[in-house]
Design a protein around this motif. Structure first.
Motif, mmCIF file in Angstrom:
data_model
loop_
_atom_site.group_PDB
_atom_site.id
_atom_site.type_symbol
_atom_site.label_atom_id
_atom_site.label_comp_id
_atom_site.label_asym_id
_atom_site.label_seq_id
_atom_site.Cartn_x
_atom_site.Cartn_y
_atom_site.Cartn_z
ATOM 1 N N VAL A 40 51.279 41.135 40.900
ATOM 2 C CA VAL A 40 51.520 40.139 42.044
ATOM 3 C C VAL A 40 52.673 39.304 41.910
ATOM 4 C CG1 VAL A 40 50.357 38.544 43.475
ATOM 5 C CG2 VAL A 40 48.752 40.105 42.717
ATOM 6 N N LYS A 41 53.636 39.285 42.924
ATOM 7 C CA LYS A 41 55.029 38.578 42.645
ATOM 8 C C LYS A 41 55.153 37.790 43.807
ATOM 9 C CE LYS A 41 59.781 39.518 41.740
ATOM 10 N NZ LYS A 41 60.684 40.693 41.742
ATOM 11 N N PHE A 45 46.585 38.657 31.436
ATOM 12 C CA PHE A 45 46.223 39.735 32.191
ATOM 13 C C PHE A 45 44.979 39.669 32.811
ATOM 14 C CE2 PHE A 45 49.088 41.181 28.795
ATOM 15 C CZ PHE A 45 50.125 41.610 29.495
ATOM 16 N N ASP A 46 44.800 38.422 33.236
ATOM 17 C CA ASP A 46 43.588 38.228 33.842
ATOM 18 C C ASP A 46 43.671 38.192 35.354
ATOM 19 O OD1 ASP A 46 44.361 35.750 34.393
ATOM 20 O OD2 ASP A 46 42.778 34.594 33.439
ATOM 21 N N GLY A 47 44.545 38.369 35.984
ATOM 22 C CA GLY A 47 44.900 38.351 37.356
ATOM 23 C C GLY A 47 44.945 37.073 37.860
ATOM 24 N N GLU A 48 44.798 35.979 37.402
ATOM 25 C CA GLU A 48 44.920 34.771 37.772
ATOM 26 C C GLU A 48 45.885 33.918 37.147
ATOM 27 O OE1 GLU A 48 40.817 32.936 37.231
ATOM 28 O OE2 GLU A 48 39.959 34.353 38.549
ATOM 29 N N THR A 49 46.110 33.829 35.697
ATOM 30 C CA THR A 49 46.932 33.060 35.033
ATOM 31 C C THR A 49 48.251 33.459 35.367
ATOM 32 O OG1 THR A 49 45.507 33.335 33.066
ATOM 33 C CG2 THR A 49 47.681 32.789 32.588
ATOM 34 N N MET A 102 54.508 35.196 38.833
ATOM 35 C CA MET A 102 53.761 36.672 38.540
ATOM 36 C C MET A 102 52.431 36.508 37.689
ATOM 37 S SD MET A 102 56.744 38.427 38.856
ATOM 38 C CE MET A 102 56.508 40.124 38.310
ATOM 39 N N ARG A 103 51.585 37.348 38.465
ATOM 40 C CA ARG A 103 50.074 37.404 38.193
ATOM 41 C C ARG A 103 50.028 38.846 37.547
ATOM 42 N NH1 ARG A 103 46.547 34.734 42.323
ATOM 43 N NH2 ARG A 103 48.124 35.349 43.724
ATOM 44 N N TYR A 104 49.226 39.133 36.709
ATOM 45 C CA TYR A 104 49.124 40.581 36.119
ATOM 46 C C TYR A 104 47.588 40.658 35.865
ATOM 47 C CZ TYR A 104 53.930 39.831 34.426
ATOM 48 O OH TYR A 104 55.352 39.510 34.441
#
Length: 569
Positions: A358-359, A434-438, A450-452
Motif C-alpha cells: 500500500v503506497k 510486514f504486518d500491514g500496519e507499520t 509504504m505498508r507491506y
C-alpha cells in the motif's frame, strides 16, 4: 663394328649401375632425414590433426561416413551456391579426413585393456575444476588431460600438442575431457580399463534419482587421496581472490533441497544452453560427490561464467555484497531456466512469495500549498480533516525472492566502561515491517509512505538484514545483534497471514538452514556461513576452505547478514 657394340653394352651397364646406386642413396637419405614420415606407415598411429579424434572414434559415425561419402560432393556444391552448411566441426573434419586419405588411411587401432602405461597415472595431480583450455594453444577444442602430469593439451594427432608432449615427456595416457575416452599416445589406441572409471566420475560426477533421494540420509564420511576425511556436501570452496561472497552464497544454496536435487541431474536442464546454468550444475555435482580425489572444490569455471553473464559486475579480485550477488544469481538462473508459458522455474518454486504493498503519496496540490507556506492548509492537515482526500493511495501485489529487514540505529554514546554499547533486537520486532500496519517512509523515487503485508509465504524464506548504509562519504556498518530462533520460527504470531485454502494446512513455521555473517569493517572484512547438515542435524561453520563443526548457540550469537529458512512440512 664389334668394338663399338662392346663399348655400348658397357656404357649401358654403367648407367644402370649408377641409377641403382643413386636410388639406394636416395632411400637411405630419406630414412635418415625423415623419420616422421614413418609415423604414417605405422598401423598403430592414426592420420590425424587436432580435430579428427573425438567423433572419428565413434563406431556409428564411422559407418555413416561411408554412407554419406556420396553426399559429400553434393554438400560441397550446396555450399558453393552461397548457402552456409552448418555442422559440427568435428564431423566436418571427419569427412574431410576421410576424403583425403581414402585408400591410403591405415585401419583404426583396436581398443585395448592391457596398456603397459596405466601404472604411470598419477591421481594426486589431477584437477578438473579449472577451465578446459590447452596449456599451449589456449584453445578449448578437443582438449585432453595428461593423466601423468595433469596438464591440458589439444588434439592427439601426430601434429598435436598432446602427441608432442607424449614424445617429449614420455607421458602416454590421456583422457578426452568431453567424451571421457582414454587413449595411449603416441600409439593412438583407446584404453578400455575399468580402473579408470574413478577418474571419469571425478571429471563428470553423476547421480541417479535413488542416490539423490538418499543424500540427506547419508551419515558416512568420504576419504580423499591424501587420507583426509570430508563430508559430501560440506566441502570447502577455494577462495581464488576476494571471492568469499560467492562461496558463502553457494554454500547456502546447497542446503535448499529441491534446488540441489534439480541441479544434481543434468537431464533436468539439458535444454538450457546458458553457461551459467551448466556451470552451476557442475559445481553442485562436485560439491555433493562422494568420490572426489580431494576434500575441496575450486569454483573457477563457475566464476568465469558469472563474470561473463554479469558483464564483470561480479569478478575475481573485487569484494562484493553476497545479498546483491544472491539476488542477481537467482534472477539470472530463473530467466535462463523459466518456462515461457507459465513463467515458472525451480527458483520461483523455492523462493518466490508475494507481498501486498500500500503506497500513500500526497497529492501535488497539497505539496504546492505546503511549499507556498499556506497557514490555512497547515491547520486543516493538523486537524486531520480533509487530509485523506489529499492523499493518493495505491495498492498492488508484487512477488519477492527475499525480504529486507531494517535494523534500529545504533546508540551514539558509550556506556560507563567507555565501550560502545552493542544493542540487540529480536527478529520479531524487525519483522513487524510486514504486518500491514507499520509505516515505512521512503524518499526515492519520491517521498511516500509504504505498508507491506505478506500474502503468500514461499517454501524457502530469505531474510536480509540491512547492516550497511552508504552516504556521500563512506559506508557505515550497523553492529546491532539480531536475536533469532534456530528452529520453529512461527510467523503467524507476529505478522498477519492469509487464510489457507480448503483442505490445506497453514504452514507458517520455519527452521533456519543457513546464516551468512560479515566480520570486520564495511568495505573490507570477510564473510562466513553457518549451515546445517540434515542427516544428523549438526551445524557447521564454513569459511572458504575451513569447515568445522559448531554449536547451534554459536549460530545465534553471530552478526547475521542474510538467512535462509526452510518451511516445515
Amino acid at each position: 663394328m664389334g668394338t663399338e657394340m662392346v663399348r655400348t653394352k658397357r656404357e649401358k651397364a654403367e648407367e644402370e649401375l649408377d641409377e641403382d646406386v643413386k636410388e639406394s642413396k636416395k632411400q637411405k637419405l630419406e630414412e635418415d632425414s625423415s623419420p616422421i614420415m614413418h609415423a604414417f606407415e605405422n598401423p598403430l598411429l592414426p592420420l590425424a590433426s587436432y580435430d579428427d579424434d573425438d567423433d572419428d572414434d565413434e563406431e556409428e559415425e564411422r559407418r555413416e561416413v561411408s554412407a554419406r561419402h556420396g553426399e559429400q560432393q553434393s554438400g560441397q556444391k550446396f555450399a558453393q551456391n552461397g548457402h552456409k552448411v552448418e555442422d559440427d566441426d568435428e564431423d566436418e573434419d571427419d569427412l574431410q579426413g576421410h576424403g583425403r586419405s581414402q585408400g591410403k588411411r591405415n585401419p583404426k587401432p583396436e581398443p585395448r585393456k592391457d596398456c603397459p602405461y596405466l601404472d604411470t597415472v598419477n591421481r594426486q595431480v589431477l584437477d578438473f575444476d579449472f577451465e578446459k583450455f590447452c596449456s599451449v594453444s589456449l584453445s578449448n577444442l578437443n582438449v585432453y588431460a595428461c593423466l601423468v602430469c595433469g596438464k591440458y593439451y589439444q588434439g592427439r594427432g601426430p601434429k598435436s600438442h598432446a602427441y608432442t608432449h607424449s614424445l617429449e615427456a614420455g607421458h602416454h595416457v590421456y583422457i578426452n575431457l568431453r567424451t571421457e575416452k582414454v587413449y595411449c599416445l603416441p600409439d593412438g589406441y583407446e584404453i578400455n580399463d575399468p580402473s579408470l572409471d574413478d577418474i571419469r566420475h571425478v571429471l563428470n560426477p553423476r547421480f541417479t534419482k535413488e542416490q539423490v533421494e538418499q543424500l540427506d540420509k547419508n551419515k558416512l564420511w568420504s576419504r580423499a587421496l591424501d587420507g583426509s576425511d570430508y563430508l559430501p556436501g560440506m566441502v570447502g570452496l577455494n577462495n581464488i581472490k576476494e571471492t568469499d561472497f560467492v562461496n558463502v552464497t553457494i554454500q547456502s544454496l546447497m542446503r535448499v533441497t529441491p534446488l540441489r536435487n534439480f541441479f544434481l541431474i543434468p537431464e533436468n536442464y539439458e535444454h538450457c544452453k546458458s553457461p551459467l546454468v551448466q556451470r552451476f550444475g557442475e559445481l553442485t555435482r562436485k560439491i555433493w560427490h562422494a568420490r572426489n580425489f580431494k576434500g575441496q572444490v575450486s569454483p573457477h569455471e563457475f566464476l568465469q561464467a558469472v563474470m561473463k553473464a554479469s558483464k564483470k559486475r561480479f569478478r575475481i579480485g573485487v569484494q562484493s555484497d553476497p545479498v546483491e550477488f544472491m539476488s542477481w544469481l537467482l534472477n539470472t538462473l530463473h530467466t535462463d531456466l523459466r518456462n515461457l508459458k507459465k513463467n515458472s522455474s525451480i527458483i520461483y518454486q523455492c523462493f518466490q512469495g508475494e507481498l501486498e504493498v500500500v503506497k500513500e503519496i500526497q497529492s501535488k496540490g497539497l505539496l504546492e500549498k505546503k511549499e507556498n507556506g499556506d497557514d490555512q492548509n497547515k491547520k486543516t492537515v493538523a486537524d486531520g480533516g480533509p487530509q485523506n482526500r489529499n492523499i493518493d493511495r495505491e495498492t498492488s501485489r508484487m512477488p519477492f525472492l527475499m525480504l529486507g529487514l531494517d535494523l534500529p540505529p545504533p546508540p551514539l554514546f558509550k556506556d560507563v566502561m567507555e565501550k560502545n554499547i552493542i544493542p540487540q533486537v529480536p527478529l520479531f520486532s524487525i519483522l513487524k515491517k510486514f504486518d500491514g500496519e507499520t509505516i515505512t517512509e521512503v524518499v526515492r523515487p519520491h517521498i511516500a509512505r509504504m505498508r507491506y503485508r505478506v500474502t503468500r509465504l514461499p517454501p524457502y524464506l530469505i531474510l536480509h538484514m540491512r547492516r550497511f548504509t552508504k552516504n556521500n562519504f563512506f559506508v557505515e556498518k550497523n553492529p546491532t545483534l539480531v536475536n533469532f530462533p534456530v528452529k520453529n520460527l512461527e510467523l503467524k504470531d507476529y505478522i498477519p497471514l492469509p487464510a489457507p485454502k480448503d483442505n490445506e494446512k497453514l504452514r507458517s513455521k520455519y527452521d533456519l538452514i543457513a546464516n551468512i555473517v560479515h566480520d570486520g569493517k564495511p568495505g573490507e572484512g570477510s564473510y562466513r556461513v553457518f549451515v546445517q547438515r540434515k542427516s544428523e542435524e549438526l551445524w557447521y561453520e564454513m569459511q572458504d576452505l575451513h569447515v568445522s563443526e559448531t554449536l547451534p548457540q554459536m549460530v545465534a550469537l553471530s552478526e547475521a547478514y542474510m538467512q535462509i529458512y526452510e518451511q516445515q512440512r
